[in-house]
Design a protein around this motif. Structure first.
Motif, PDB file in Angstrom:
ATOM      1  N   ASN A 140      -9.547  -7.018  -1.193  1.00 42.32           N
ATOM      2  CA  ASN A 140      -9.484  -5.622  -0.755  1.00 42.32           C
ATOM      3  C   ASN A 140      -8.997  -4.703  -1.862  1.00 42.32           C
ATOM      4  O   ASN A 140      -9.489  -3.577  -2.023  1.00 42.32           O
ATOM      5  CB  ASN A 140      -8.569  -5.502   0.464  1.00 42.32           C
ATOM      6  CG  ASN A 140      -9.214  -5.992   1.740  1.00 42.32           C
ATOM      7  OD1 ASN A 140     -10.429  -6.164   1.800  1.00 42.32           O
ATOM      8  ND2 ASN A 140      -8.420  -6.240   2.763  1.00 42.32           N
ATOM      9  N   THR A 330      -4.595  -2.864   6.977  1.00 42.59           N
ATOM     10  CA  THR A 330      -5.969  -3.312   6.748  1.00 42.59           C
ATOM     11  C   THR A 330      -5.996  -4.703   6.117  1.00 42.59           C
ATOM     12  O   THR A 330      -6.848  -5.531   6.451  1.00 42.59           O
ATOM     13  CB  THR A 330      -6.726  -2.308   5.856  1.00 42.59           C
ATOM     14  OG1 THR A 330      -5.978  -2.061   4.668  1.00 42.59           O
ATOM     15  CG2 THR A 330      -6.926  -0.990   6.581  1.00 42.59           C
ATOM     16  N   THR A 331      -5.058  -4.961   5.201  1.00 41.47           N
ATOM     17  CA  THR A 331      -4.998  -6.286   4.580  1.00 41.47           C
ATOM     18  C   THR A 331      -4.650  -7.356   5.603  1.00 41.47           C
ATOM     19  O   THR A 331      -5.287  -8.424   5.673  1.00 41.47           O
ATOM     20  CB  THR A 331      -3.960  -6.297   3.447  1.00 41.47           C
ATOM     21  OG1 THR A 331      -4.341  -5.352   2.430  1.00 41.47           O
ATOM     22  CG2 THR A 331      -3.845  -7.690   2.820  1.00 41.47           C
ATOM     23  N   ASP A 334      -7.306  -8.060   8.450  1.00 47.50           N
ATOM     24  CA  ASP A 334      -8.373  -8.904   7.885  1.00 47.50           C
ATOM     25  C   ASP A 334      -7.907 -10.354   7.798  1.00 47.50           C
ATOM     26  O   ASP A 334      -8.657 -11.290   8.130  1.00 47.50           O
ATOM     27  CB  ASP A 334      -8.751  -8.416   6.490  1.00 47.50           C
ATOM     28  CG  ASP A 334      -9.611  -7.152   6.506  1.00 47.50           C
ATOM     29  OD1 ASP A 334     -10.057  -6.759   7.600  1.00 47.50           O
ATOM     30  OD2 ASP A 334      -9.826  -6.573   5.432  1.00 47.50           O
TER      31      ASP A 334
END
Length: 414
Positions: A140, A330-331, A334
């Protein structure tokens, strides 16, 4: 190089190839609203259509691309993505008119489906429980350098040599991705990369996925809606509301849109370091949820303060904290979804996850500006988002404490 290092290198290569392919797309977000007449467009609504249609085409395309990855090698899909990225980006420099540009943006959406799913599948193949978060953070963080280069480099080059020469140069530079894929990606069949043993039937809930998998997919969609969709599309509007269209810093006068773009650029600069560090911490004994829960609370508090007029320095500092929390969320979402891919059909899970991520990101701007158009204020919209963050916090807290309870019982039984 040992096996772990070799697989980590593959994640890095796929991330860098993705970054290369992002150059043209990211450049459009700051240049197309200004130079749209040069490419045969008639109005700004056409610009808005072109900047969003690539997201919507990915929603039906992701399942098809996921199916294709079952049938051929991972590197074949990456070759397709690079070729499509070259065609579309060079096409931006020679194509004119709305119809041609719609086709180009649809092709780019397909290219991104191959890139994003290819990245997910590479991480699944390259990772274990001890480094999955780190590899997700590495991917990412690195691929977002393409967004940074496209916006900053594109903006500078367009002012120097013009729009068409810049996008053509970007498109030709993407050809470098082909030898990178050829040299750096092994010939593992994609079937072996993305399909792991099926879960037991009694645990299946929907489309062959577990309840936990559905939870992570839904959470990812909501976070994409709030962060990639709502926050990214409306932050410049909030800044204009607070500070006007221009602000003075010492002897400099800076446009709000330029400042908003700079803030986004700062996030992309720190992501290669911060996302990897966050992923590595989440791979530790405490797991991902404590950090995930903290980021949800920080995001909720930040969204409450975003509509409040504050001194510029304080407000910008608060925004940076919110953006750091966004990187964390977001990391980790995921990584949480990738965790659930172990022990079930990973191709199906990650394909469905990508569909819902794109749906959330595409719906964010539409819903936000619809609410603004019917009389909703920035305070209403962002406070509502803060409530959603807290609802996610409560739900995931329950999961966290239930997991701790089960682990405690298992340790006693042992």
């Amino acid at each position: 190089m040992n096996e772990v290092g070799r697989r980590k290198k593959q994640v890095t290569i796929v991330a860098l190839v993705t970054a290369l392919c992002l150059l043209g797309d990211s450049m459009l977000y700051i240049t197309l609203p200004i130079f749209y007449e040069q490419v045969g467009l008639q109005s700004l609504w056409e610009v808005g259509l072109l900047l969003s249609i690539n997201r919507f085409v990915r929603i039906p395309m992701n399942p098809l691309v996921g199916f294709m990855y079952r049938k051929f090698q991972l590197k074949t899909g990456l070759y397709i993505a690079v070729v499509l990225a070259v065609i579309t980006t060079v096409g931006y420099g020679i194509g004119t008119g709305l119809f041609i540009w719609v086709l180009l943006r649809l092709l780019w959406g397909i290219a991104w489906s191959f890139l994003r799913l290819g990245g997910f599948f590479t991480i699944l193949h390259a990772s274990t429980d001890r480094n999955r978060g780190e590899n997700m953070g590495r991917y990412n963080g690195l691929y977002r350098l393409g967004s940074l280069g496209g916006m900053i480099g594109g903006g500078v080059l367009v002012s120097m040599i013009g729009f068409q020469p810049t996008v053509i140069a970007f498109g030709l530079s993407m050809v470098i991705g082909i030898p990178l894929v050829y040299k750096g990606i092994t010939k593992n069949p994609s079937q072996n990369l993305v399909v792991t043993p099926e879960i037991t039937p009694k645990k299946k809930v929907f489309f062959g996925l577990t309840c936990k998998a559905i939870t992570t997919i839904t959470s990812g969609m909501i976070l994409a809606f709030l962060i990639q969709g709502m926050f990214n599309s409306s932050i410049s509007l909030v800044m204009v509301m607070h500070f006007g269209e221009e602000i003075s810093l010492y002897r400099w006068t800076i446009g709000i849109t330029a400042l908003a773009g700079t803030l986004q650029g700062v996030r992309w600069l720190w992501e290669p370091y911060l996302a990897v560090r966050l992923g590595r911490v989440s791979d530790g004994e405490q797991g991902r949820l404590p950090l995930f829960l903290l980021a949800l609370v920080v995001s909720a508090m930040g969204f409450v303060f975003i509509p409040i007029p504050l001194p510029l320095a304080i407000w910008l500092g608060m925004i940076l904290f919110v953006m750091a929390a966004s990187t964390t969320l977001t990391t980790l979402v995921d990584a949480l979804t990738s965790d659930e891919a172990q022990g079930q059909d990973a191709n199906r899970l990650m394909t469905i996850y990508s569909v819902f991520l794109d749906l959330g990101a595409a719906m964010g701007p539409l819903v936000s500006y619809f609410l603004f158009s019917i009389g909703g204020t920035v305070v209403h919209v962002f406070n509502g988002a803060a409530v959603v963050f807290m609802m996610l916090f409560v739900y995931w807290s329950a999961i966290y404490f239930q997991t701790k309870k089960e682990q405690h019982k298992a340790s006693i039984n042992v």
